[in-house]
Design a protein around this motif. Structure first.
Motif, mmCIF file in Angstrom:
data_model
loop_
_atom_site.group_PDB
_atom_site.id
_atom_site.type_symbol
_atom_site.label_atom_id
_atom_site.label_comp_id
_atom_site.label_asym_id
_atom_site.label_seq_id
_atom_site.Cartn_x
_atom_site.Cartn_y
_atom_site.Cartn_z
ATOM 1 N N VAL A 70 7.505 -14.647 -6.199
ATOM 2 C CA VAL A 70 6.531 -14.506 -7.294
ATOM 3 C C VAL A 70 5.212 -13.963 -6.767
ATOM 4 N N ALA A 71 4.747 -14.529 -5.651
ATOM 5 C CA ALA A 71 3.456 -14.118 -5.091
ATOM 6 C C ALA A 71 3.459 -12.638 -4.707
ATOM 7 N N LEU A 72 4.547 -12.179 -4.090
ATOM 8 C CA LEU A 72 4.622 -10.768 -3.690
ATOM 9 C C LEU A 72 4.656 -9.851 -4.909
ATOM 10 N N GLY A 73 5.329 -10.281 -5.960
ATOM 11 C CA GLY A 73 5.347 -9.480 -7.178
ATOM 12 C C GLY A 73 3.954 -9.331 -7.773
ATOM 13 N N ILE A 74 3.204 -10.432 -7.793
ATOM 14 C CA ILE A 74 1.833 -10.391 -8.313
ATOM 15 C C ILE A 74 0.936 -9.562 -7.400
ATOM 16 N N MET A 75 1.108 -9.728 -6.097
ATOM 17 C CA MET A 75 0.311 -8.959 -5.134
ATOM 18 C C MET A 75 0.524 -7.466 -5.313
ATOM 19 N N LEU A 76 1.779 -7.076 -5.571
ATOM 20 C CA LEU A 76 2.070 -5.650 -5.744
ATOM 21 C C LEU A 76 1.440 -5.116 -7.032
ATOM 22 N N LEU A 78 -1.183 -6.179 -8.477
ATOM 23 C CA LEU A 78 -2.643 -6.178 -8.355
ATOM 24 C C LEU A 78 -3.125 -5.326 -7.175
ATOM 25 N N ASN A 79 -2.198 -4.649 -6.505
ATOM 26 C CA ASN A 79 -2.541 -3.815 -5.337
ATOM 27 C C ASN A 79 -3.224 -4.625 -4.241
ATOM 28 N N TYR A 80 -2.830 -5.882 -4.116
ATOM 29 C CA TYR A 80 -3.499 -6.776 -3.160
ATOM 30 C C TYR A 80 -2.910 -6.598 -1.759
ATOM 31 N N LYS A 81 -3.771 -6.259 -0.807
ATOM 32 C CA LYS A 81 -3.372 -6.094 0.604
ATOM 33 C C LYS A 81 -2.069 -5.294 0.691
ATOM 34 N N ARG A 82 -2.157 -4.015 0.351
ATOM 35 C CA ARG A 82 -0.978 -3.170 0.178
ATOM 36 C C ARG A 82 -0.057 -3.173 1.393
ATOM 37 N N ASN A 83 -0.622 -3.048 2.612
ATOM 38 C CA ASN A 83 0.223 -2.958 3.810
ATOM 39 C C ASN A 83 1.048 -4.226 4.003
ATOM 40 N N LEU A 84 0.390 -5.366 3.878
ATOM 41 C CA LEU A 84 1.089 -6.644 4.026
ATOM 42 C C LEU A 84 2.127 -6.813 2.922
ATOM 43 N N THR A 85 1.731 -6.483 1.704
ATOM 44 C CA THR A 85 2.617 -6.687 0.552
ATOM 45 C C THR A 85 3.886 -5.869 0.644
ATOM 46 N N VAL A 86 3.761 -4.564 0.839
ATOM 47 C CA VAL A 86 4.964 -3.719 0.852
ATOM 48 C C VAL A 86 5.818 -4.004 2.091
ATOM 49 N N SER A 87 5.192 -4.404 3.188
ATOM 50 C CA SER A 87 5.964 -4.743 4.396
ATOM 51 C C SER A 87 6.804 -5.990 4.168
ATOM 52 N N LEU A 88 6.198 -7.020 3.569
ATOM 53 C CA LEU A 88 6.942 -8.250 3.292
ATOM 54 C C LEU A 88 8.020 -8.007 2.241
ATOM 55 N N ASP A 146 -1.049 5.880 0.054
ATOM 56 C CA ASP A 146 -1.463 6.457 -1.219
ATOM 57 C C ASP A 146 -1.675 5.392 -2.303
ATOM 58 N N LEU A 147 -1.379 4.133 -1.954
ATOM 59 C CA LEU A 147 -1.583 3.045 -2.906
ATOM 60 C C LEU A 147 -3.009 2.510 -2.782
ATOM 61 N N PRO A 148 -3.602 2.064 -3.898
ATOM 62 C CA PRO A 148 -4.918 1.423 -3.817
ATOM 63 C C PRO A 148 -4.812 0.145 -2.988
ATOM 64 N N ASP A 149 -5.911 -0.237 -2.371
ATOM 65 C CA ASP A 149 -5.910 -1.453 -1.546
ATOM 66 C C ASP A 149 -6.978 -2.407 -2.069
ATOM 67 N N ASN A 150 -6.529 -3.476 -2.695
ATOM 68 C CA ASN A 150 -7.436 -4.434 -3.336
ATOM 69 C C ASN A 150 -7.510 -5.698 -2.494
ATOM 70 N N THR A 155 -9.134 -11.395 -6.732
ATOM 71 C CA THR A 155 -7.690 -11.172 -6.616
ATOM 72 C C THR A 155 -7.059 -12.197 -5.682
ATOM 73 N N SER A 156 -7.767 -12.533 -4.608
ATOM 74 C CA SER A 156 -7.266 -13.553 -3.678
ATOM 75 C C SER A 156 -7.067 -14.881 -4.391
ATOM 76 N N VAL A 157 -8.018 -15.228 -5.242
ATOM 77 C CA VAL A 157 -7.916 -16.478 -6.005
ATOM 78 C C VAL A 157 -6.737 -16.427 -6.969
ATOM 79 N N LEU A 158 -6.546 -15.290 -7.625
ATOM 80 C CA LEU A 158 -5.433 -15.143 -8.563
ATOM 81 C C LEU A 158 -4.079 -15.274 -7.862
ATOM 82 N N VAL A 159 -3.966 -14.614 -6.718
ATOM 83 C CA VAL A 159 -2.706 -14.674 -5.966
ATOM 84 C C VAL A 159 -2.464 -16.088 -5.445
#
Length: 363
Positions: A70-76, A78-88, A146-150, A155-159
């Motif tokens: 769920v957290a990774l879906g929300i992170m994606l 919201l463009n939250y920490k793109r490198n970490l998110t797409v890697s995980l 090419d993805l935004p990095d938020n 956003t951290s609080v939301l995630v």
């Protein structure tokens, strides 16, 4: 422009699907843990005995994977920490793809539980679904720059908040019963009726003649055809329940259990049973006109030991452990039956009182 559209589309599809899949599993973490146990059992036999180590922690791993999904879906989204998110996400989907491929190719775990009990997929359907996700996540990973990095605090609080909420809901579902029961034994189901086909089963026949396979709607009378296989044309007509059964040394008692008013105490595992709360059931075992029986997957000496400690004198029967876990996600659990219809199900943490049981049979 096209690249941006594709990335946005993939981001929303992947993120939405991960959130949807995770939220369905939040409803029933115990069900996910049962699937993990099945995988660990298969892997320990087929690959390495080391996987046996993970079986006792299946429930904890289930909750972790659900919250992570769920957290990774929300992170994606919201463009939250793109490198970490797409890697995980890539690591997680490769792991899931391995599981579904193993299930499909070796026919080991016939239901991966990707969407819990809400949406059933065949092993190959699950694998193809994961392949599509691998492609989409792979594109997101390759083009992650090419993805935004938020990385904003909001956003951290939301995630973080969403992860905590999922964790709390998972714990609530474990300590009680699933919020929504998608299984075949949910309240209101007539088990006897669900064990019957809902219509006439129709088959097509795969025959071979002169080295060529031919699909036919009727079995041919021509003896030159060689039978190869048969396929069900209307699988929706199959019984919703095909594995329910209870027995003891004297024979099969399935029909007897599905007659009259019954209070079932379901014990799927002796080792994992919450024995300290068995005393909560003493007061509800003597309702006039309601027969209390134990249905268990444990050994006879173990259940007799339980009965001796509790001072119970009730009949007990045996059932398949997987079926008992499907009936109720509590060990022990309480199921009220009236002529085979499931009236109520209770987690041992929420055992009913005497009046509640009586009222259930007065509807």
């Amino acid at each position: 422009m096209l690249k941006k559209i594709i990335l946005t589309l993939f981001r929303f599809l992947v993120g939405g699907l991960f959130i949807f899949s995770g939220l369905i599993k939040v409803n029933d973490p115990v069900g996910t843990s049962i699937k993990l146990e099945e995988y660990f059992e298969v892997f320990s036999n087929d690959i390495a005995s080391f996987f046996e180590v993970f079986k006792p922690f299946s429930l904890e791993l289930s909750v972790f994977l659900i919250v992570l999904e769920v957290a990774l879906g929300i992170m994606l989204l919201l463009n939250y920490k793109r490198n970490l998110t797409v890697s995980l996400l890539l690591v997680l989907i490769l792991f899931f793809t391995f599981l579904t491929f193993y299930s499909a190719y070796f026919n080991k775990v016939t239901d991966c539980g990707c969407f819990g009990d809400a949406i059933k997929l065949t092993p190959w359907q699950s694998f193809y679904k994961d392949i599509v996700l691998v492609v989409m996540i792979g594109v997101l990973f390759v083009l992650r720059k090419d993805l935004p990095d938020n990385t904003s605090k909001v956003t951290s609080v939301l995630v973080g908040g969403s992860a905590v909420v999922c964790l709390i809901l998972s714990v609530l579902a474990i300590r009680n019963l699933p919020f929504i029961d998608f299984r075949a034994y949910k309240e209101g189901v007539d088990i006897t009726e669900a064990m019957q086909p809902s219509g006439v089963l129709e088959y097509r026949y795969i025959m071979k003649k002169d080295g060529e396979e031919i699909v036919m709607d009727e079995y041919p009378t021509d003896e030159r055809y060689e039978f190869v296989d048969m396929q069900l044309k209307n699988p929706d007509a199959l019984p919703k329940i095909a594995d329910f059964g209870v027995w003891n040394d004297e024979g099969d008692f399935t029909e007897a259990i599905l007659e009259g008013d019954k209070l079932l105490i379901v014990i799927s595992s002796y080792d994992k049973m919450d024995a300290k709360k068995l005393g909560n059931l003493d007061d509800i075992m003597d309702v006039e006109g309601v027969e209390t029986v134990i249905v268990t997957a444990t050994a006879a000496d173990e259940i007799e030991q339980v009965m001796a400690v509790q001072g119970w004198e009730v009949p007990y029967y045996f059932g398949d452990a997987t079926v008992l876990k499907t009936i109720i996600r509590s060990n022990p659990g309480i199921v009220l039956l009236k002529d085979g219809t499931v009236l109520k199900k209770y987690h041992i943490n929420n055992a009913p009182d005497l009046e509640e049981v009586k009222n259930s049979y007065r509807y």
